[in-house]
Design a protein around this motif. Structure first.
Motif: not given
Length: 647
Positions: A162-190
């Motif tokens: 559960x910790x893994x899933x919670x932390x990952x979701x928060x990291x991606x949504x709050x810190x790696x996501x564009x305004x349209x709700x999508x993420x990654x550039x050229x398939x990679x996180x920055x």
């Protein structure tokens, strides 16, 4: 027919898995023993069988899935933990999810045990400790693993999952996501919260958002969090809905977030991408996640016209609306008998101007705030009707790392500026706005609504060089657009206009001259460009991938020539690299340049142009570029390469 439970259409798959069973593991990003992501492919097969069992009550599908699970256990039974983890370095989809689900369907703990072995420690262990290990790694390789640990938590209750899933979701949504709700550039996180310089035609891979919505559904069911529901709405309307051409149903792999962009769709017969397969599911799932329930109450999360049949309660709920083109939502209860239950209606975070609710025409005074649930707890009778109104307002959302680059929203809807046609139709078009000069004016003072069309707006005196029409991003097709805009005051624009426009023109000229681009260090581009080498390594620095070859080693890759125009090679290096970095650059075995990196431009990236002798590229469809280190030296690091038509 195989006699061992194995069923798959994987080229050379039997030999590859025989090697795996014998403990012979050669694994890297997308390649396992010379085979393209075989476990990823098997995850799709498992998932299809389990869906056939769930939705079609096909018992044979479950039998086949179980036998395939037994085969997977047998193939991996002799692998020690080190070899298993080495194998997992190759993308393996959501194998942990399918095996956990197989345990849920059969009750056989051996499948849960195997799911726990498909636990990629290199990624999941840092996440379990609250460490954002995502910068530089391939995005959609990871999300299915997280869905897997989320499902395993639901079945086995391991709090680390559960910790893994919670932390990952928060990291991606709050810190790696564009305004349209999508993420990654050229398939990679920055790097987290560093999106300003990560805008390109290859942002927002659609598969990623497909999987993020699956993960969001799991997390919502644990806590009924409005943040999860808000994200689901954002990504559904502004990425998933925006990814399909309404004219013919074709779908996008990426959703470009760069300025003056255009969407690219697959074709019926010549392009079938990962995001085409998940895309088919995306647009059949708009009925998903509208409603949830707990032991007693009903949650209304999305405002999509639908009918809910809650047979256990003897209740139907009819949801009627033209949202988001109108603000009113109507809920009507059809009950065989009165039903006592609390109704929880999401008040989205964007609903800052209130939420008005009427029951059978009478206003209700209910507590609530943006980003919460408004609860009506009563006994519902046949014909009871709720009228809900949530006024939508205009607002901007800025880049996390640049407050002067922002997107425009109306309620939950991302607005795109229409920058004109694409292709031949664009030849005689005047350039459209790329910046907004607004100063300190409120948004209502520089955008006005076009009352003749739903959800249509126009800037008034803010666009440079001219004003633009803004419409929902999900309606923007076969047109050039921007969703992010650079904002200036009048004084700033007067001072910076020339430099800004010159840089935009430089980039346009560079793109126009580009024949091929090698995104070095990234798995898919390197495979596409036939990367070869000895004593070569790759890594990530300042959010960019690099590759070098040490101890006299080399690496090479193919590039398309695009015709018979005179060409030059542009190589990008880090200006602080120094010490033992002298190497040759060869085209099809012929040396065209020698390069030494010795603090050439400290603290910045720089480009070097190498003219290619015409005889090395003429009448060829491709050339092979090779970086060869001098004896005992290092070739690179190379941070990227372009093949350009000479000016």
């Amino acid at each position: 027919a195989n006699g061992n439970g194995y069923v798959a259409a994987i080229p050379n798959g039997k030999q590859v898995f025989a090697e795996v069973a014998a403990g012979v593991i050669r694994s890297k990003g997308f390649d396992l023993n010379g085979c393209w992501v075989p476990w990823y492919t098997l995850h799709k097969l498992f998932a299809g069988l389990l869906e056939a069992h769930r939705y079609c009550a096909n018992d044979k599908a479950l039998v086949i899935a179980a036998r395939l699970g037994d085969w997977a256990a047998g193939v991996t039974s002799n692998l020690d933990e080190e070899k298993f983890q080495t194998m997992l370095a190759c993308e393996h989809g959501g194998m942990n999810e399918s095996l956990a689900e197989l345990y849920a369907r059969t009750g056989e703990t051996k499948y849960l045990d195997l799911s726990r072995r498909f636990h990629h420690k290199a990624i999941l262990d840092p996440l379990s400790q609250g460490v954002d290990c995502l910068p530089g790694i391939h995005g959609n390789t990871q999300i299915p693993k997280i869905i897997g640990v989320a499902r395993r938590y639901e079945l086995a209750g391991d709090e680390q999952d559960r910790r893994i899933a919670d932390f990952f979701w928060n990291a991606v949504v709050r810190h790696h996501t564009y305004v349209n709700g999508g993420n990654t550039n050229h398939e990679h996180f920055g790097q987290p919260d560093k999106l300003n310089d990560r805008l390109s035609p290859s942002t927002s891979e659609t598969c990623n958002t497909y999987n993020m919505l699956k993960l969001t559904r799991h997390l919502f069911q644990w806590s009924a969090g409005v943040e999860q529901a808000d994200y689901y709405e954002r990504a559904l309307y502004n990425h998933i809905l925006a990814s399909q051409n309404p004219g013919d149903g074709m779908m996008c792999y990426f959703i470009p977030m760069n300025m003056n962009a255009a969407k690219t769709y697959n074709t019926p017969f010549d392009s079938f991408w990962c995001c085409t397969g998940t895309g088919m599911e995306n647009h059949a799932k708009y009925g998903d996640s509208i409603y949830f329930h707990d032991e007693d109450g009903l949650y209304v999360n999305l405002f999509i016209p639908s009918v809910l049949n809650w047979s256990e309660k003897g209740v139907q709920v009819w949801l009627d609306t033209r949202f988001p083109e109108e603000k009113e939502i109507r809920l009507t209860f059809i009950c065989r008998r009165p039903a006592a239950l609390p109704l929880h209606i999401r008040r989205p975070s964007w609903a800052q101007d209130g939420m008005q609710i009427r029951l059978n025409g009478d206003p209700l005074d209910l507590p609530g705030r943006p980003g919460s649930y408004v609860t009506i707890d009563r006994t519902w009778k046949n014909g009871d009707a709720l009228q809900i109104a949530m006024p939508m307002t205009l607002r901007t959302e800025a880049m996390p790392d640049n407050p002067d680059r922002a997107a425009v929203f109306y309620g939950p809807i991302l607005l795109a500026g229409d920058l004109g046609p694409i292709g031949e139709e664009a030849e005689n078009e005047q350039p459209r706005a790329t910046v907004f000069v607004t100063g300190d004016r409120e948004i209502s003072q520089w955008i006005e609504r076009d009352e003749s069309k739903p959800l249509t707006f126009r800037t008034t005196g803010a666009g440079r060089p001219g004003d633009v029409i803004l419409t929902p991003f999900y309606k923007m097709h076969h047109r050039r657009y921007s969703v992010y805009w650079d904002f200036f005051t009048e004084d700033q624009w007067e001072k910076l206009q020339a430099d800004y426009q010159a840089e935009q023109a430089r980039l346009e000229r560079l793109n126009a001259r580009t024949v091929d681009v090698m995104r070095i260090g990234e798995m898919q581009p390197e495979r596409d460009h036939n990367l070869q080498g000895e004593r070569t390594e790759t890594g990530d620095f300042m959010g960019r991938k690099w590759r070098h070859a040490h101890s006299g080693g080399w690496f090479s890759f193919d590039m398309k020539t695009g015709g018979n125009d005179p060409l030059e090679l542009m190589c990008t290096y880090w200006g602080s690299d120094a010490g033992g970095r002298t190497f040759d650059i060869l085209i099809d075995g012929v040396k065209i340049a020698e390069q030494t990196l010795q603090s050439n431009r400290p603290g910045e990236f720089f480009d070097v142009l190498h003219p290619i002798p015409p005889e090395l590229a003429q009448n060829k469809e491709k050339i092979t570029v090779r970086l060869q280190a001098h004896p005992g030296q290092t070739a690179g690091g190379l941070f990227g390469c372009r093949l350009l038509v000479r000016p």
